[in-house]
Design an enzyme around this catalytic site. Structure first.
Site, PDB file in Angstrom:
ATOM      1  N   PRO A 100       0.843  -1.198   0.000  1.00  0.00           N
ATOM      2  CA  PRO A 100       0.000   0.000   0.000  1.00  0.00           C
ATOM      3  C   PRO A 100       0.874   1.242   0.000  1.00  0.00           C
ATOM      4  O   PRO A 100       1.775   1.364   0.831  1.00  0.00           O
ATOM      5  CB  PRO A 100      -0.793  -0.130   1.305  1.00  0.00           C
ATOM      6  CG  PRO A 100       0.033  -1.018   2.179  1.00  0.00           C
ATOM      7  CD  PRO A 100       0.778  -1.935   1.272  1.00  0.00           C
ATOM      8  N   CYS A 183       3.185   2.917   9.460  1.00  0.00           N
ATOM      9  CA  CYS A 183       3.389   4.231   8.854  1.00  0.00           C
ATOM     10  C   CYS A 183       3.928   5.216   9.890  1.00  0.00           C
ATOM     11  O   CYS A 183       3.321   5.407  10.950  1.00  0.00           O
ATOM     12  CB  CYS A 183       2.083   4.758   8.272  1.00  0.00           C
ATOM     13  SG  CYS A 183       2.246   6.397   7.504  1.00  0.00           S
ATOM     14  N   HIS A 262       7.875  -4.876   7.583  1.00  0.00           N
ATOM     15  CA  HIS A 262       8.858  -4.006   6.932  1.00  0.00           C
ATOM     16  C   HIS A 262      10.139  -4.093   7.758  1.00  0.00           C
ATOM     17  O   HIS A 262      10.145  -3.719   8.927  1.00  0.00           O
ATOM     18  CB  HIS A 262       8.343  -2.573   6.880  1.00  0.00           C
ATOM     19  CG  HIS A 262       9.189  -1.653   6.067  1.00  0.00           C
ATOM     20  ND1 HIS A 262       8.727  -0.456   5.566  1.00  0.00           N
ATOM     21  CD2 HIS A 262      10.476  -1.739   5.643  1.00  0.00           C
ATOM     22  CE1 HIS A 262       9.687   0.156   4.888  1.00  0.00           C
ATOM     23  NE2 HIS A 262      10.775  -0.611   4.936  1.00  0.00           N
ATOM     24  N   GLY A 324       7.295  -2.571  -2.943  1.00  0.00           N
ATOM     25  CA  GLY A 324       6.618  -1.292  -3.016  1.00  0.00           C
ATOM     26  C   GLY A 324       7.112  -0.454  -4.169  1.00  0.00           C
ATOM     27  O   GLY A 324       6.643  -0.554  -5.290  1.00  0.00           O
ATOM     28  N   ARG A 325       8.109   0.367  -3.903  1.00  0.00           N
ATOM     29  CA  ARG A 325       8.564   1.332  -4.905  1.00  0.00           C
ATOM     30  C   ARG A 325       9.081   0.674  -6.172  1.00  0.00           C
ATOM     31  O   ARG A 325       8.866   1.179  -7.277  1.00  0.00           O
ATOM     32  CB  ARG A 325       9.637   2.232  -4.292  1.00  0.00           C
ATOM     33  CG  ARG A 325       9.095   3.249  -3.300  1.00  0.00           C
ATOM     34  CD  ARG A 325      10.211   3.917  -2.524  1.00  0.00           C
ATOM     35  NE  ARG A 325      10.832   3.004  -1.571  1.00  0.00           N
ATOM     36  CZ  ARG A 325      11.938   3.270  -0.897  1.00  0.00           C
ATOM     37  NH1 ARG A 325      12.568   4.408  -1.099  1.00  0.00           N
ATOM     38  NH2 ARG A 325      12.429   2.407  -0.032  1.00  0.00           N
TER      39      ARG A 325
END
Length: 432
Positions: A100, A183, A262, A324-325
């Protein structure tokens, strides 16, 4: 008993805005999710928060000190190696997933990614549970039918609101609901959720219990948690591993079976969200050790992966890998995932050109149905030709706002013409 903690190692906007109702809109809304979204959930625990579940006590004997309000977790789990049996439940299906990402993984991005890979689990942007309830449920939850399997990530720290948002998500047909505990942004910290929740494992356990209580089938709509491996600059402290171990233990006892980890600490002060994705060191060995200590859980690793070789290496030790990226900026990396990691037969030898043509058709449909300008969609596919000669000129055309009044089919022709011209004229060393 667990060994001592390891020595210091080396090592936007709301999702779905303006979207139409998707695959799992409230009853009667189209094709349903795939079956078997994860291992069966254990029986709901009636154990008060702050103590281990009865099954865990029987196996290991528990000495547990409840957390003290206003302080970090002071839990103490005494766990013998392999206290839990190996996971013999339904095989974990979500080997690969796309993380996300705020302002990136909206429904247009997910549609694009689904054209490249049919099996990879796709996540929404994080959506605040309160926004789902009070800010227009359909606006935040609608998605395209083609996106399955798709997971909703929720932010929040109030069990009742998270439960209500989870109920809506199940009715809409999401394949998973994920609670964000990773986050580190100041805005999220101000709301006392995201990574800050790692300091409150008992509260997270309450949230997970409340979310599990409202889903009809936790196998079809599993409740998962995404988190970091620690908070602030604790990498060099003996308590570093114990902190994340105790967090996972408490939340698992509440019924959570899948954790996306993460492999960096979240520094809640001194770093921007962007810096928090790069500066805290990656420590994959911590995630590997969690899998050793919790073999019954599904553990997915996230952070810093850029190649299929790295993914394959991690899958030797863990249940899944999240990108992710790299998946966003180099989406063609995912083109071989279905065949390489899921054993699927490549249906039609997809090409970059065929994906682009399908996206143009999608842009035309979205314009007709919702008035969506094509640049709002095209921005997600700018990495499609990553690494190819002429890619820079191709991106320049698709990101040119002066062309927004042209039909996307005409923009595609211009992009191909300019990229072909640069491909012919540019030397081999000028790969974009």
């Amino acid at each position: 008993m667990l060994p001592a903690a390891p020595a210091p190692g080396g090592g936007g906007g709301p999702a779905g805005a303006g979207a139409r109702r998707g695959a799992g809109a409230p009853p009667g809304g189209g094709p349903r999710r795939r079956g078997g979204g994860g291992p069966p959930a254990p029986p709901r625990s009636t154990t008060p928060v702050g103590s281990c579940g009865p099954a865990l006590k029987r196996v290991i004997g528990c000495k547990h000190k409840a957390s003290v309000a206003g302080t970090n977790s002071q839990q103490s789990w005494i766990i013998r190696a392999y206290a839990y049996p190996a996971n013999t439940a339904t095989p974990f299906k979500d080997k690969l997933s796309v993380a996300p990402m705020m302002a990136w993984t909206d429904r247009h991005c997910r549609y694009f990614h689904r054209l490249i890979t049919k099996n990879t689990l796709l996540y929404t942007e994080m959506v605040n549970a309160g926004a789902v309830i009070y800010g227009g449920t359909a606006r935040h939850l609608d998605f395209n039918a083609e996106e399955h399997p798709v997971a909703l990530q929720l932010g929040g720290n109030e069990p009742d609101k998270l439960a209500q948002a989870t109920k809506f998500a199940e009715e809409w047909g999401y394949d998973e609901v994920n609670l964000n505990c990773g986050c580190p942004s100041p805005r999220v910290q101000k709301g006392a959720f995201g990574a800050a929740l790692m300091a409150e494992p008992n509260l997270v356990a309450d949230c997970v219990k409340a979310m599990l209580d409202v889903v009809k089938d936790a196998n079809k709509t599993p409740i998962t948690v995404k988190h970091r491996i620690g908070l602030d600059k604790s990498e060099d402290t003996p308590q570093s591993y114990a902190f994340v171990r105790d967090f996972m233990g408490a939340v698992a006892d509440a019924g959570c079976q899948t954790f996306i980890v993460h492999a960096r600490n979240a520094w809640l002060e001194g770093l921007s969200p962007k810096e928090n994705r790069d500066i805290p060191p990656l420590r994959y060995e911590v995630v590997h050790r969690l899998k050793q200590d919790f073999p019954h859980l599904n553990i997915v690793i996230n952070g810093g992966f850029t190649t299929n070789e790295q993914i394959a290496e991690q899958l030797q030790q863990l249940d899944g890998v999240m990108l992710g990226r790299e998946a966003y900026h180099n989406p063609w990396l995912m083109a071989t995932w279905d065949e390489q990691f899921y054993g699927a037969n490549a249906p039609n030898e997809i090409t970059r050109e065929s994906i682009e043509e399908q996206m143009v058709q999608y842009m035309e449909r979205e314009k007709a149905a919702h008035g969506t300008p094509w640049p709002a969609i095209a921005r997600h596919m700018l990495g499609l030709r990553h690494g190819l000669r002429g890619a820079r000129h191709w991106r320049q055309v698709w990101s040119n706002q002066n062309l927004r009044d042209l039909p996307p089919s005409e923009v595609m022709k211009l992009a191909h013409a300019l990229s072909f011209e640069s491909d012919v004229l540019a030397p081999a060393a000028s790969l974009a």
